[in-house]
Scaffold this motif. Structure first.
Motif, PDB file in Angstrom:
ATOM      1  N   LEU A   1       0.864  -1.175   0.000  1.00  0.00           N
ATOM      2  CA  LEU A   1       0.000   0.000   0.000  1.00  0.00           C
ATOM      3  C   LEU A   1       0.904   1.229   0.000  1.00  0.00           C
ATOM      4  O   LEU A   1       1.545   1.542   1.004  1.00  0.00           O
ATOM      5  CB  LEU A   1      -0.897  -0.020   1.240  1.00  0.00           C
ATOM      6  N   LEU A   2       0.991   1.898  -1.130  1.00  0.00           N
ATOM      7  CA  LEU A   2       1.912   3.021  -1.277  1.00  0.00           C
ATOM      8  C   LEU A   2       1.234   4.332  -0.900  1.00  0.00           C
ATOM      9  O   LEU A   2       0.060   4.555  -1.209  1.00  0.00           O
ATOM     10  CB  LEU A   2       2.409   3.118  -2.720  1.00  0.00           C
ATOM     11  N   THR A   3       1.991   5.194  -0.242  1.00  0.00           N
ATOM     12  CA  THR A   3       1.477   6.511   0.099  1.00  0.00           C
ATOM     13  C   THR A   3       2.554   7.547  -0.175  1.00  0.00           C
ATOM     14  O   THR A   3       3.748   7.265  -0.058  1.00  0.00           O
ATOM     15  CB  THR A   3       1.006   6.586   1.566  1.00  0.00           C
ATOM     16  N   ALA A   4       2.134   8.744  -0.578  1.00  0.00           N
ATOM     17  CA  ALA A   4       3.068   9.812  -0.905  1.00  0.00           C
ATOM     18  C   ALA A   4       2.411  11.156  -0.625  1.00  0.00           C
ATOM     19  O   ALA A   4       1.459  11.533  -1.302  1.00  0.00           O
ATOM     20  CB  ALA A   4       3.481   9.733  -2.378  1.00  0.00           C
ATOM     21  N   ASN A   5       2.913  11.848   0.383  1.00  0.00           N
ATOM     22  CA  ASN A   5       2.369  13.154   0.755  1.00  0.00           C
ATOM     23  C   ASN A   5       3.183  14.229   0.041  1.00  0.00           C
ATOM     24  O   ASN A   5       4.112  14.806   0.601  1.00  0.00           O
ATOM     25  CB  ASN A   5       2.423  13.326   2.265  1.00  0.00           C
ATOM     26  N   ILE A   6       2.838  14.475  -1.212  1.00  0.00           N
ATOM     27  CA  ILE A   6       3.583  15.403  -2.067  1.00  0.00           C
ATOM     28  C   ILE A   6       2.746  16.649  -2.304  1.00  0.00           C
ATOM     29  O   ILE A   6       1.555  16.563  -2.588  1.00  0.00           O
ATOM     30  CB  ILE A   6       3.944  14.721  -3.403  1.00  0.00           C
ATOM     31  N   PHE A   7       3.366  17.817  -2.195  1.00  0.00           N
ATOM     32  CA  PHE A   7       2.650  19.089  -2.253  1.00  0.00           C
ATOM     33  C   PHE A   7       2.000  19.325  -3.616  1.00  0.00           C
ATOM     34  O   PHE A   7       0.809  19.643  -3.705  1.00  0.00           O
ATOM     35  CB  PHE A   7       3.616  20.227  -1.922  1.00  0.00           C
ATOM     36  N   ASP A   8       2.749  19.195  -4.671  1.00  0.00           N
ATOM     37  CA  ASP A   8       2.250  19.484  -6.021  1.00  0.00           C
ATOM     38  C   ASP A   8       1.504  18.280  -6.572  1.00  0.00           C
ATOM     39  O   ASP A   8       2.035  17.167  -6.612  1.00  0.00           O
ATOM     40  CB  ASP A   8       3.417  19.841  -6.937  1.00  0.00           C
ATOM     41  N   HIS A   9       0.268  18.494  -7.018  1.00  0.00           N
ATOM     42  CA  HIS A   9      -0.556  17.371  -7.461  1.00  0.00           C
ATOM     43  C   HIS A   9       0.051  16.660  -8.672  1.00  0.00           C
ATOM     44  O   HIS A   9       0.078  15.424  -8.721  1.00  0.00           O
ATOM     45  CB  HIS A   9      -1.972  17.839  -7.786  1.00  0.00           C
ATOM     46  N   ALA A  10       0.532  17.412  -9.642  1.00  0.00           N
ATOM     47  CA  ALA A  10       1.120  16.785 -10.827  1.00  0.00           C
ATOM     48  C   ALA A  10       2.330  15.939 -10.457  1.00  0.00           C
ATOM     49  O   ALA A  10       2.536  14.845 -11.002  1.00  0.00           O
ATOM     50  CB  ALA A  10       1.504  17.852 -11.856  1.00  0.00           C
ATOM     51  N   ALA A  11       3.143  16.422  -9.520  1.00  0.00           N
ATOM     52  CA  ALA A  11       4.302  15.654  -9.078  1.00  0.00           C
ATOM     53  C   ALA A  11       3.875  14.397  -8.327  1.00  0.00           C
ATOM     54  O   ALA A  11       4.534  13.351  -8.410  1.00  0.00           O
ATOM     55  CB  ALA A  11       5.195  16.519  -8.193  1.00  0.00           C
ATOM     56  N   ARG A  12       2.760  14.492  -7.608  1.00  0.00           N
ATOM     57  CA  ARG A  12       2.243  13.321  -6.884  1.00  0.00           C
ATOM     58  C   ARG A  12       1.747  12.267  -7.861  1.00  0.00           C
ATOM     59  O   ARG A  12       2.036  11.073  -7.706  1.00  0.00           O
ATOM     60  CB  ARG A  12       1.120  13.782  -5.949  1.00  0.00           C
ATOM     61  N   VAL A  13       1.000  12.668  -8.868  1.00  0.00           N
ATOM     62  CA  VAL A  13       0.539  11.727  -9.887  1.00  0.00           C
ATOM     63  C   VAL A  13       1.736  11.079 -10.578  1.00  0.00           C
ATOM     64  O   VAL A  13       1.777   9.861 -10.790  1.00  0.00           O
ATOM     65  CB  VAL A  13      -0.364  12.438 -10.912  1.00  0.00           C
ATOM     66  N   ARG A  14       2.726  11.890 -10.917  1.00  0.00           N
ATOM     67  CA  ARG A  14       3.926  11.369 -11.571  1.00  0.00           C
ATOM     68  C   ARG A  14       4.672  10.387 -10.671  1.00  0.00           C
ATOM     69  O   ARG A  14       5.192   9.366 -11.143  1.00  0.00           O
ATOM     70  CB  ARG A  14       4.839  12.532 -11.961  1.00  0.00           C
ATOM     71  N   SER A  15       4.722  10.665  -9.375  1.00  0.00           N
ATOM     72  CA  SER A  15       5.394   9.770  -8.444  1.00  0.00           C
ATOM     73  C   SER A  15       4.753   8.384  -8.449  1.00  0.00           C
ATOM     74  O   SER A  15       5.450   7.362  -8.497  1.00  0.00           O
ATOM     75  CB  SER A  15       5.357  10.364  -7.033  1.00  0.00           C
ATOM     76  N   PHE A  16       3.417   8.341  -8.415  1.00  0.00           N
ATOM     77  CA  PHE A  16       2.741   7.038  -8.434  1.00  0.00           C
ATOM     78  C   PHE A  16       2.913   6.348  -9.790  1.00  0.00           C
ATOM     79  O   PHE A  16       2.943   5.114  -9.865  1.00  0.00           O
ATOM     80  CB  PHE A  16       1.267   7.203  -8.083  1.00  0.00           C
ATOM     81  N   GLU A  17       3.009   7.118 -10.857  1.00  0.00           N
ATOM     82  CA  GLU A  17       3.275   6.524 -12.155  1.00  0.00           C
ATOM     83  C   GLU A  17       4.658   5.869 -12.188  1.00  0.00           C
ATOM     84  O   GLU A  17       4.819   4.722 -12.641  1.00  0.00           O
ATOM     85  CB  GLU A  17       3.186   7.610 -13.237  1.00  0.00           C
ATOM     86  N   LEU A  18       5.666   6.577 -11.692  1.00  0.00           N
ATOM     87  CA  LEU A  18       7.013   6.034 -11.650  1.00  0.00           C
ATOM     88  C   LEU A  18       7.096   4.835 -10.696  1.00  0.00           C
ATOM     89  O   LEU A  18       7.812   3.861 -10.977  1.00  0.00           O
ATOM     90  CB  LEU A  18       8.004   7.122 -11.213  1.00  0.00           C
ATOM     91  N   ALA A  19       6.359   4.898  -9.589  1.00  0.00           N
ATOM     92  CA  ALA A  19       6.374   3.793  -8.624  1.00  0.00           C
ATOM     93  C   ALA A  19       5.776   2.528  -9.232  1.00  0.00           C
ATOM     94  O   ALA A  19       6.312   1.424  -9.055  1.00  0.00           O
ATOM     95  CB  ALA A  19       5.613   4.184  -7.372  1.00  0.00           C
ATOM     96  N   MET A  20       4.680   2.672  -9.968  1.00  0.00           N
ATOM     97  CA  MET A  20       4.090   1.507 -10.626  1.00  0.00           C
ATOM     98  C   MET A  20       5.057   0.933 -11.659  1.00  0.00           C
ATOM     99  O   MET A  20       5.236  -0.303 -11.745  1.00  0.00           O
ATOM    100  CB  MET A  20       2.761   1.888 -11.262  1.00  0.00           C
ATOM    101  N   HIS A  21       5.690   1.792 -12.421  1.00  0.00           N
ATOM    102  CA  HIS A  21       6.651   1.320 -13.409  1.00  0.00           C
ATOM    103  C   HIS A  21       7.820   0.601 -12.738  1.00  0.00           C
ATOM    104  O   HIS A  21       8.262  -0.460 -13.186  1.00  0.00           O
ATOM    105  CB  HIS A  21       7.177   2.499 -14.228  1.00  0.00           C
TER     106      HIS A  21
END
Length: 330
Positions: free
Chosen positions: A306-326
């Motif tokens: 169960l991944l969690t990421a408290n990132i301020f910028d929404h676009a950066a947060r979406v990108r983080s989960f994209e990179l994590a899945m990859h």
């Protein structure tokens, strides 16, 4: 690769508001569904300016209604704050609207402070009644019997996947005794993780809901194009944690200029506390995240992450989960 899921605390960032948060939550959930994430969980917290998921069941309905395949649920509902019948009715309603997609994680903590617990008209001593409340709640999802005086409508006979959440041996023992899947809060309270997993797997009793132990571990994952950028983004979560420990939680802050800047922002004692609480964290580029996630999996052998990421910028947060899945699937 084991299933990957997302825990969203519906963060309210500085300069934003709850309406924008909920739009971002749905956008992240839709991206998660397209990326192949298995579950999208929301957590109940109260009296926290930077967390907008207090009305958890309502927000679950918002996300489930805006997606089509991904499982959506609570990670979790803090049962001491609620009557079991009301929770059964809420989640029976959700499961009727979105059959086969609703999860119900149950926690023993109040998810708030003592003043807010009183305002909720439920009190800390009810946490001691947690096992009995869980049994009562699960019973409401069983098919109704003739002459049953109280039933959940809707709820009776409806499939809702129930989990026990925990950060100590208590939840592990209860999940094992009831034969339920177990999710451990390693993303902020990792101290008892190894002992809790050992106990759960050793004492697990098969049930009608689950035939063998099933564990999901929470992991902080912040991914970006470079290690330095990911470290910078992670300072948002580090700051939020320190502010909570200082007794001054607020809106989610923007990141500092660098990871090194955080070391100058707080005291050595505070930094040590953050390092311990957030020790289950993988922060870096895709390659760094890939190797970090693999190492975590090899050591602890969970059935899901169960991944969690408290990132301020929404676009950066979406990108983080994209990179994590990859990173988790290559």
């Amino acid at each position: 690769m084991i299933p990957l899921s997302i825990l969203d605390l519906a963060p309210v960032t500085e300069g934003s508001d709850a309406s924008r948060t909920f739009a971002n939550t749905l956008d992240l959930a839709r991206n998660a569904e397209q990326l192949g994430y298995h579950r999208y969980w929301l957590a109940e917290h109260h009296n926290m300016p930077g967390i907008a998921s207090a009305a958890t069941a309502v927000l679950i309905g918002h996300v489930a209604g805006g997606t089509s395949r991904i499982r959506v649920g609570a990670g979790g509902i803090m049962l001491p704050n609620h009557a079991p019948l009301q929770v059964a009715e809420q989640f029976g309603t959700l499961a009727s609207l979105y059959p086969g997609r609703i999860d119900l994680g149950l926690g023993r903590a109040p998810g708030t402070d003592q003043a807010a617990a009183r305002a909720l008209r439920r009190y800390y001593e009810n946490a001691e009644e947690f096992p009995a409340d869980v049994v009562e709640l699960l019973r409401y999802f069983e098919p109704a019997e003739a002459g049953q005086s109280v039933r959940a409508v809707p709820g009776a006979g409806i499939e809702v996947e129930a989990w026990i959440l925990g950060s100590s041996l208590f939840g592990a023992r209860l999940a094992a005794m009831l034969g339920l899947p177990y999710a451990f809060a390693s993303h902020f309270a990792p101290a008892s993780m190894v002992d809790a997993l050992t106990l759960y797997r050793r004492e697990f009793r098969p049930s009608a809901r689950l035939s063998q132990p099933h564990v999901m571990l929470a992991l902080n994952v912040v991914a970006a194009e470079t290690d330095d950028e990911a470290g910078r983004l992670f300072t948002t979560q580090q700051q939020a944690f320190v502010r909570l420990r200082r007794g001054s939680p607020g809106l989610v802050p923007p990141p500092l200029a660098s990871a090194r800047a955080f070391e100058e922002w707080c005291t050595p004692v505070e930094r040590a506390g953050v390092d311990q609480a957030l020790s289950c964290a993988v922060v870096g580029s895709s390659e760094t995240v890939r190797s970090g996630m693999r190492a975590f999996l090899e050591i602890h052998r969970p059935d899901e992450l169960l991944l969690t990421a408290n990132i301020f910028d929404h676009a950066a947060r979406v990108r983080s989960f994209e990179l994590a899945m990859h990173a988790g699937t290559t």
